[in-house]
Design an enzyme around this catalytic site. Sequence first.
Site, PDB file in Angstrom:
ATOM      1  N   LYS A 177      45.696  30.559  36.521  1.00  0.00           N
ATOM      2  CA  LYS A 177      46.105  30.113  37.852  1.00  0.00           C
ATOM      3  C   LYS A 177      44.913  30.131  38.790  1.00  0.00           C
ATOM      4  O   LYS A 177      44.409  31.189  39.157  1.00  0.00           O
ATOM      5  CB  LYS A 177      47.198  31.010  38.446  1.00  0.00           C
ATOM      6  CG  LYS A 177      47.863  30.288  39.623  1.00  0.00           C
ATOM      7  CD  LYS A 177      48.558  31.184  40.602  1.00  0.00           C
ATOM      8  CE  LYS A 177      47.672  31.764  41.650  1.00  0.00           C
ATOM      9  NZ  LYS A 177      47.041  30.788  42.567  1.00  0.00           N
ATOM     10  N   GLU A 252      38.297  42.338  38.932  1.00  0.00           N
ATOM     11  CA  GLU A 252      37.003  42.165  39.627  1.00  0.00           C
ATOM     12  C   GLU A 252      37.347  41.965  41.088  1.00  0.00           C
ATOM     13  O   GLU A 252      37.865  40.929  41.470  1.00  0.00           O
ATOM     14  CB  GLU A 252      36.274  40.920  39.099  1.00  0.00           C
ATOM     15  CG  GLU A 252      36.016  40.912  37.619  1.00  0.00           C
ATOM     16  CD  GLU A 252      34.916  41.867  37.208  1.00  0.00           C
ATOM     17  OE1 GLU A 252      34.221  42.426  38.082  1.00  0.00           O
ATOM     18  OE2 GLU A 252      34.770  42.074  35.992  1.00  0.00           O
ATOM     19  N   GLU A 385      34.646  44.296  53.737  1.00  0.00           N
ATOM     20  CA  GLU A 385      34.096  43.015  53.311  1.00  0.00           C
ATOM     21  C   GLU A 385      34.432  41.938  54.349  1.00  0.00           C
ATOM     22  O   GLU A 385      35.584  41.819  54.749  1.00  0.00           O
ATOM     23  CB  GLU A 385      34.751  42.668  51.977  1.00  0.00           C
ATOM     24  CG  GLU A 385      34.173  41.480  51.303  1.00  0.00           C
ATOM     25  CD  GLU A 385      34.768  41.330  49.905  1.00  0.00           C
ATOM     26  OE1 GLU A 385      36.002  41.385  49.784  1.00  0.00           O
ATOM     27  OE2 GLU A 385      33.994  41.147  48.961  1.00  0.00           O
TER      28      GLU A 385
END
Length: 491
Positions: A177, A252, A385
């Site tokens: 996906k 990840e 982030e």
Amino acid sequence: MRSELYIDGKWRPSSDGRTFDVVNPATEEVIHRIAAATAEDVDVAVKAARRAFDRDGWPKLSGAQRARYLRAIAEGIRARQAEIARLEVIDNGKPLPEADWDVADAAGCFDFYAGLAEQLDNSPEEPIALPDARFTSKAVKEPIGVAGAIIPWNYPLLMAAWKVAPALAAGCTVVLKPAEVTSLTALELAAIADDVGLPAGVLNVVTGAGAVAGQAIIDHRQVDKLAFTGSGPVGSKIMAAAARDIKRISLELGGKSPFVVFDDADIDEAVEWIMFGIFWNQGQVCSATSRVLVQEGNYDRLLSRLVEETKKIRIGNGLEDGVLLGPLVSKRQHQQVVTAIEAAKAAGATVACGGKRPKGFETGYYLEPTVLTDVPLESDAWREEIFGPVVSIRSFSTEEEAIELANDSRFGLAAAVMSRDDRRAERVAAAFRAGIVWINCSQPTFTEAPWGGYKESGIGRELGRWGLDNYLETKQITRFATGEKWGWYIK
Ligand code: NAD
């Protein structure tokens, strides 16, 4: 441009006929519509992958036979390199030379795992020395089964390759996906796989929303393994979903990676790598070195060179010659990055350059490359982030202080150090709590080397032989080899 789901070797619309828009981030135009997979579509895809694994024999092929398909896919990508790179630009926004690089890398990834698939044939069995001479034992590797691969939008084709290539090499079948905002090249990958005759069901591509199609993959009982690249919060959801039926996972996730520059480093070289570490791909890179720590003696000169060079970066549509910074991927991402810059300012940070929409770019999700100073250590700008072209820079005095500041993060994906003193660079590299460490550079990534993070940056390693192991189980086969009676119950 493809617009349908690729399931069981066929193109089909979604079961409820719904689609979603593809927007070019440089122009904000809707350039295409793509099928939005439902949970029912995902179920059909998983069952096709199941059949291809359990019944149709994909895992039973030799590694060399699977390698032939992988090499043909690599060739198929190369044959359409220019066209696919262009699709990546109009979908993701990145400059064309970067997209070209990604497409070549994706092809290389299929070649690399073709090589490892062949090696599986030559070293399938590992004898195990046992302390009891009546037994012999060996360990064999076998594919895990059906892999659900869920990927982000920052490297659409490359992230697909990082998962699909090792999974197929190992003998797994895949339901992939792509991220909703960048699905075009994953569909082209399916088209290439179809062209080279990959058996039906071995690779299925379901486009659509994370909360619908993604969720249906992670909840599906017949998926054995989840391979995910994306944000921490979704990574946590995947871990929780996997816990229910003990699916294998590799994650990840994000990062807030440090780049430490010592006084003995060459300033121009440092500025070049700092820029490469944060402005490449508009800073939408999980391993971006977004926290720069510069030793006091170099700080002022380095900052002024960094600002000078950053202001020169040519911004524009990624298809134009000479452009080095394209638009961010989506309106949502643009808003998030602008909000993060505003929050940094409110927390006391100074904008040394950038921080706003560039002049003359009223349309498109453009943002100036941004350098922040005076960023408080406890602020989100230093800790979280941002995933945009925004770097925070501060000074340090000693090596110990640099290491402490570098490691003071809940993330541990990457870290970089720049020094002409090799022993110091090695010492700092060893002290970093991160899965990827660069010395005298930032970001170069090789298919051969392990990729993944410490701490909240993830679990497991992709790429290299470690990437293949993600899709393999280890089985021990132990034989009672003497022919004697065991004689415990029956004497
Ligand atoms: P995201 O987590 O929002 O989405 C990633 C993928 O997960 C998409 O395909 C999305 O549709 C899907 N998804 C969303 N909700 C889901 C759910 N409930 N169930 C299943 N799937 C779901 O991340 P993003 O915005 O696409 O990407 C940006 C993030 O990815 C950043 O945090 C970045 O650091 C990270 N990233 C990490 C790496 C790495 O190698 N470590 C590489 C690229 C990006």
